[in-house]
Design a protein around this motif. Structure first.
Motif, mmCIF file in Angstrom:
data_model
loop_
_atom_site.group_PDB
_atom_site.id
_atom_site.type_symbol
_atom_site.label_atom_id
_atom_site.label_comp_id
_atom_site.label_asym_id
_atom_site.label_seq_id
_atom_site.Cartn_x
_atom_site.Cartn_y
_atom_site.Cartn_z
ATOM 1 N N HIS A 73 0.837 -1.185 0.000
ATOM 2 C CA HIS A 73 0.000 0.000 0.000
ATOM 3 C C HIS A 73 0.879 1.246 0.000
ATOM 4 O O HIS A 73 2.043 1.200 0.400
ATOM 5 C CB HIS A 73 -0.950 0.021 1.199
ATOM 6 C CG HIS A 73 -0.258 0.320 2.488
ATOM 7 N ND1 HIS A 73 0.275 -0.668 3.271
ATOM 8 C CD2 HIS A 73 -0.012 1.490 3.114
ATOM 9 C CE1 HIS A 73 0.831 -0.116 4.329
ATOM 10 N NE2 HIS A 73 0.680 1.183 4.266
ATOM 11 N N LEU A 74 0.320 2.338 -0.477
ATOM 12 C CA LEU A 74 0.996 3.636 -0.505
ATOM 13 C C LEU A 74 0.083 4.675 0.107
ATOM 14 O O LEU A 74 -1.138 4.553 0.043
ATOM 15 C CB LEU A 74 1.304 4.059 -1.947
ATOM 16 C CG LEU A 74 2.232 3.185 -2.781
ATOM 17 C CD1 LEU A 74 2.271 3.680 -4.214
ATOM 18 C CD2 LEU A 74 3.628 3.207 -2.188
ATOM 19 N N SER A 75 0.677 5.720 0.654
ATOM 20 C CA SER A 75 -0.118 6.860 1.079
ATOM 21 C C SER A 75 -0.347 7.749 -0.136
ATOM 22 O O SER A 75 0.317 7.599 -1.173
ATOM 23 C CB SER A 75 0.611 7.655 2.165
ATOM 24 O OG SER A 75 1.735 8.312 1.615
ATOM 25 N N ASN A 76 -1.272 8.673 -0.012
ATOM 26 C CA ASN A 76 -1.525 9.594 -1.110
ATOM 27 C C ASN A 76 -0.270 10.391 -1.450
ATOM 28 O O ASN A 76 0.049 10.596 -2.618
ATOM 29 C CB ASN A 76 -2.687 10.536 -0.755
ATOM 30 C CG ASN A 76 -3.084 11.389 -1.924
ATOM 31 O OD1 ASN A 76 -3.380 10.884 -2.995
ATOM 32 N ND2 ASN A 76 -3.084 12.682 -1.718
ATOM 33 N N LEU A 132 2.096 8.238 -3.442
ATOM 34 C CA LEU A 132 1.623 8.104 -4.821
ATOM 35 C C LEU A 132 1.942 9.372 -5.611
ATOM 36 O O LEU A 132 2.388 9.301 -6.760
ATOM 37 C CB LEU A 132 0.122 7.810 -4.839
ATOM 38 C CG LEU A 132 -0.485 7.467 -6.191
ATOM 39 C CD1 LEU A 132 0.158 6.211 -6.778
ATOM 40 C CD2 LEU A 132 -1.987 7.266 -6.052
ATOM 41 N N TYR A 158 -5.941 1.763 -6.436
ATOM 42 C CA TYR A 158 -5.516 2.477 -7.627
ATOM 43 C C TYR A 158 -5.060 1.433 -8.638
ATOM 44 O O TYR A 158 -4.301 0.536 -8.310
ATOM 45 C CB TYR A 158 -4.351 3.410 -7.262
ATOM 46 C CG TYR A 158 -3.790 4.194 -8.409
ATOM 47 C CD1 TYR A 158 -4.454 5.301 -8.899
ATOM 48 C CD2 TYR A 158 -2.587 3.830 -8.980
ATOM 49 C CE1 TYR A 158 -3.934 6.030 -9.941
ATOM 50 C CE2 TYR A 158 -2.053 4.552 -10.031
ATOM 51 C CZ TYR A 158 -2.734 5.656 -10.504
ATOM 52 O OH TYR A 158 -2.214 6.373 -11.545
ATOM 53 N N VAL A 192 -4.205 2.555 -1.735
ATOM 54 C CA VAL A 192 -3.762 3.894 -1.363
ATOM 55 C C VAL A 192 -4.455 4.258 -0.061
ATOM 56 O O VAL A 192 -5.682 4.224 0.026
ATOM 57 C CB VAL A 192 -4.102 4.928 -2.462
ATOM 58 C CG1 VAL A 192 -3.661 6.323 -2.047
ATOM 59 C CG2 VAL A 192 -3.449 4.531 -3.782
#
Length: 175
Positions: free
Chosen positions: A2-5, A8, A139, A149
């Protein structure tokens, strides 16, 4: 994965910088705008919590300054000499210690005044004010390529009419 906004956005802006910062963990210089932004957000969260409980904090300087001072001391201990930190304000005075210690106050006061004058209150979900509300989405279009995200909504406010508004507090020059 997972990524944070923000991760990204970093990836979209420059893949190589993302790789160096987020994957290889290359050393980075601390920044004044990060310290100031965190201080403003913490003060806003404390103000909104008090507002939720029916208290109006009018001494914004008294709320913000100890938060900023604590975060500053922690950052000096962790990141070293503040004269080496990156600063914003290319078109105006540098946004360093004195700038953030002074200018964080009106940023918090701006929201506080708006909220009181217009009757915006923190929305409440399960008895808890909706501040720093964790959210997640995916995403990508293919199941194998989808990345989760994760992010946080700074505040979900309830209008006097009962509507809900998501608020993302900004402390920088970019909208």
């Amino acid at each position: 994965m997972h990524l944070s906004n923000s991760q990204l956005n970093d990836y979209a802006r420059c893949g190589k910088a993302f790789q160096l910062r987020r994957i290889q963990h290359a050393p980075a210089t601390y920044s004044w705008w990060l310290l100031g932004g965190i201080a403003v957000h913490e003060a806003l969260q404390a103000w909104n919590e008090a507002w939720h409980q029916g208290q109006i904090i009018t001494d914004i300087r008294g709320l913000y300054t100890p938060i900023f001072d604590r975060l500053y001391a922690d950052a000096v201990e962790k990141y070293g000499d503040p004269d080496e930190w990156r600063s914003g304000g290319r078109k105006t005075e540098p946004q360093t210690h004195d700038w953030w210690r002074e200018n964080g106050v009106p940023q918090v006061a701006g929201w506080a005044n708006f909220a009181v004058e217009n009757g915006y209150r923190p929305a409440v979900f399960n008895g808890v004010p909706a501040a720093e509300l964790a959210v997640a989405t995916h995403y990508g279009s293919l199941e194998d390529d989808r990345i989760e995200v994760k992010g946080f909504i700074d505040l979900v406010a309830q209008t006097p009419e009962g509507g809900l508004v998501m608020i993302d507090f900004k402390t920088g020059s970019r909208a």
